[in-house]
Design a protein around this motif. Structure first.
Motif, mmCIF file in Angstrom:
data_model
loop_
_atom_site.group_PDB
_atom_site.id
_atom_site.type_symbol
_atom_site.label_atom_id
_atom_site.label_comp_id
_atom_site.label_asym_id
_atom_site.label_seq_id
_atom_site.Cartn_x
_atom_site.Cartn_y
_atom_site.Cartn_z
ATOM 1 N N GLU A 1 4.360 -3.119 -3.187
ATOM 2 C CA GLU A 1 2.731 -2.902 -3.420
ATOM 3 C C GLU A 1 2.227 -3.514 -2.123
ATOM 4 O O GLU A 1 1.163 -2.687 -1.653
ATOM 5 C CB GLU A 1 2.215 -3.579 -4.641
ATOM 6 C CG GLU A 1 2.675 -3.109 -6.073
ATOM 7 C CD GLU A 1 4.128 -3.401 -6.568
ATOM 8 O OE1 GLU A 1 4.902 -4.661 -5.884
ATOM 9 O OE2 GLU A 1 4.689 -2.750 -7.366
ATOM 10 N N ASP A 2 2.680 -4.429 -1.662
ATOM 11 C CA ASP A 2 2.104 -4.904 -0.153
ATOM 12 C C ASP A 2 2.336 -4.015 0.518
ATOM 13 O O ASP A 2 1.335 -3.777 1.299
ATOM 14 C CB ASP A 2 2.913 -6.235 0.293
ATOM 15 C CG ASP A 2 2.419 -7.366 -0.683
ATOM 16 O OD1 ASP A 2 1.371 -7.571 -1.268
ATOM 17 O OD2 ASP A 2 3.473 -8.359 -0.653
ATOM 18 N N MET A 3 3.738 -3.292 0.745
ATOM 19 C CA MET A 3 4.010 -2.328 1.799
ATOM 20 C C MET A 3 2.911 -0.995 1.584
ATOM 21 O O MET A 3 2.547 -0.286 2.729
ATOM 22 C CB MET A 3 5.243 -2.026 2.042
ATOM 23 C CG MET A 3 6.057 -3.194 2.359
ATOM 24 S SD MET A 3 7.879 -2.781 2.547
ATOM 25 C CE MET A 3 8.322 -2.885 0.847
ATOM 26 N N GLU A 4 2.981 -0.848 0.255
ATOM 27 C CA GLU A 4 1.931 0.547 0.016
ATOM 28 C C GLU A 4 0.612 0.231 0.310
ATOM 29 O O GLU A 4 -0.180 1.167 0.995
ATOM 30 C CB GLU A 4 2.046 0.816 -1.443
ATOM 31 C CG GLU A 4 3.528 1.486 -1.854
ATOM 32 C CD GLU A 4 3.704 1.698 -3.330
ATOM 33 O OE1 GLU A 4 2.915 1.107 -4.149
ATOM 34 O OE2 GLU A 4 4.727 2.314 -3.685
ATOM 35 N N GLU A 5 0.041 -0.768 -0.073
ATOM 36 C CA GLU A 5 -1.319 -1.219 0.428
ATOM 37 C C GLU A 5 -1.314 -1.291 1.870
ATOM 38 O O GLU A 5 -2.488 -0.542 2.606
ATOM 39 C CB GLU A 5 -1.669 -2.447 -0.016
ATOM 40 C CG GLU A 5 -2.144 -2.493 -1.794
ATOM 41 C CD GLU A 5 -2.532 -3.850 -1.929
ATOM 42 O OE1 GLU A 5 -3.266 -4.556 -1.228
ATOM 43 O OE2 GLU A 5 -2.153 -4.284 -3.117
ATOM 44 N N ALA A 6 -0.420 -1.663 2.655
ATOM 45 C CA ALA A 6 -0.487 -1.776 3.981
ATOM 46 C C ALA A 6 -0.501 -0.255 4.365
ATOM 47 O O ALA A 6 -1.261 0.103 5.790
ATOM 48 C CB ALA A 6 0.512 -2.602 4.657
ATOM 49 N N LEU A 7 0.022 0.366 3.954
ATOM 50 C CA LEU A 7 0.446 1.818 4.457
ATOM 51 C C LEU A 7 -0.751 2.558 4.317
ATOM 52 O O LEU A 7 -1.166 3.547 5.335
ATOM 53 C CB LEU A 7 1.784 2.761 3.765
ATOM 54 C CG LEU A 7 2.003 4.016 4.330
ATOM 55 C CD1 LEU A 7 2.601 3.679 5.962
ATOM 56 C CD2 LEU A 7 3.327 4.273 3.638
ATOM 57 N N ARG A 8 -1.539 2.403 3.404
ATOM 58 C CA ARG A 8 -2.873 2.956 3.001
ATOM 59 C C ARG A 8 -3.836 2.496 4.172
ATOM 60 O O ARG A 8 -4.681 3.222 4.623
ATOM 61 C CB ARG A 8 -3.509 2.640 1.600
ATOM 62 C CG ARG A 8 -2.809 3.592 0.535
ATOM 63 C CD ARG A 8 -3.795 3.369 -0.801
ATOM 64 N NE ARG A 8 -3.489 2.122 -1.429
ATOM 65 C CZ ARG A 8 -2.359 1.791 -2.203
ATOM 66 N NH1 ARG A 8 -1.387 2.649 -2.367
ATOM 67 N NH2 ARG A 8 -2.153 0.510 -2.617
ATOM 68 N N ALA A 9 -3.946 1.294 4.252
ATOM 69 C CA ALA A 9 -4.965 0.729 5.309
ATOM 70 C C ALA A 9 -4.570 1.304 6.837
ATOM 71 O O ALA A 9 -5.571 1.714 7.532
ATOM 72 C CB ALA A 9 -4.985 -0.910 5.371
ATOM 73 N N ILE A 10 -3.396 1.316 7.061
ATOM 74 C CA ILE A 10 -2.796 2.097 8.439
ATOM 75 C C ILE A 10 -3.195 3.576 8.422
ATOM 76 O O ILE A 10 -3.715 3.909 9.514
ATOM 77 C CB ILE A 10 -1.448 1.489 8.611
ATOM 78 C CG1 ILE A 10 -1.361 0.194 8.806
ATOM 79 C CG2 ILE A 10 -0.852 2.224 9.840
ATOM 80 C CD1 ILE A 10 0.387 -0.376 8.793
ATOM 81 N N THR A 11 -2.923 3.992 7.444
ATOM 82 C CA THR A 11 -3.272 5.429 7.390
ATOM 83 C C THR A 11 -4.710 5.700 7.707
ATOM 84 O O THR A 11 -5.200 6.526 8.349
ATOM 85 C CB THR A 11 -2.925 6.312 6.024
ATOM 86 O OG1 THR A 11 -1.563 5.876 6.061
ATOM 87 C CG2 THR A 11 -3.341 7.739 5.988
#
Length: 133
Positions: free
Chosen positions: A7-17
Motif C-alpha cells: 500500500e505504501d508503494m502504491e500510494e508512492a506510485l500515485r503521488a509520483i505519477t
C-alpha cells in the motif's frame, strides 16, 4: 523493498505519477535550452526512473531495468532536490491546506522512492564488480 508495504508503494506510485504529470506541464512553459527547462527535464527523468523502480518492485519482477549506472546517478540529485524544496515549502504552509497535504504525499513518496534508487545503483555497481572478477 521489505521496509515498505504494498500500500505504501502504491500510494508512492500515485503521488509520483501526479508529480510526473505536473512536471510535464511545467516543462512546456519554458523554452528549450533554458535552465528551468533543463531542471524540469532532469526532474522528469528522475521521477520516471523511480516510478519504474517502484513498479518493478510491486510486480516483484526480476527483469533487468534499462537504466545505466549513469542514469541512476543522475537521478539522485533531482530527487534529493525535490525532497529539500518540498520540505522548505511545506514549512511555510498551514496544516490542513491542500498544498500542505499534497507536499506531505509527495515527500512520503520521495522518501520511499529514494531507497529504491540507491538500491538499484548498488545492484548495478555490484554487478559490474562481479563481471570484472
Amino acid at each position: 523493498m521489505n521496509d515498505f508495504t504494498k500500500e505504501d508503494m502504491e500510494e508512492a506510485l500515485r503521488a509520483i505519477t501526479s508529480m510526473i504529470s505536473r512536471t510535464e506541464k511545467s516543462k512546456e512553459k519554458f523554452a528549450q535550452g533554458t535552465s528551468q527547462y533543463t531542471l524540469q527535464k532532469n526532474r522528469l527523468r528522475a521521477l520516471n526512473i523511480v516510478s519504474s523502480l517502484i513498479s518493478k518492485e510491486l510486480k516483484e519482477s526480476n527483469g533487468m531495468d534499462c537504466y545505466t549506472k549513469e542514469d541512476l546517478e543522475k537521478a539522485l540529485a533531482p530527487i534529493a532536490s525535490l525532497i529539500s524544496k518540498s520540505e522548505k515549502a511545506q514549512k511555510k504552509l498551514a496544516q490542513g491546506t491542500w498544498q500542505h497535504t499534497m507536499l506531505s504525499n509527495n515527500l512520503r513518496a520521495l522518501y520511499i522512492a529514494s531507497p529504491f534508487l540507491t538500491k538499484a545503483l548498488s545492484e548495478i555497481s555490484a554487478g559490474k564488480r562481479q563481471a570484472l572478477k
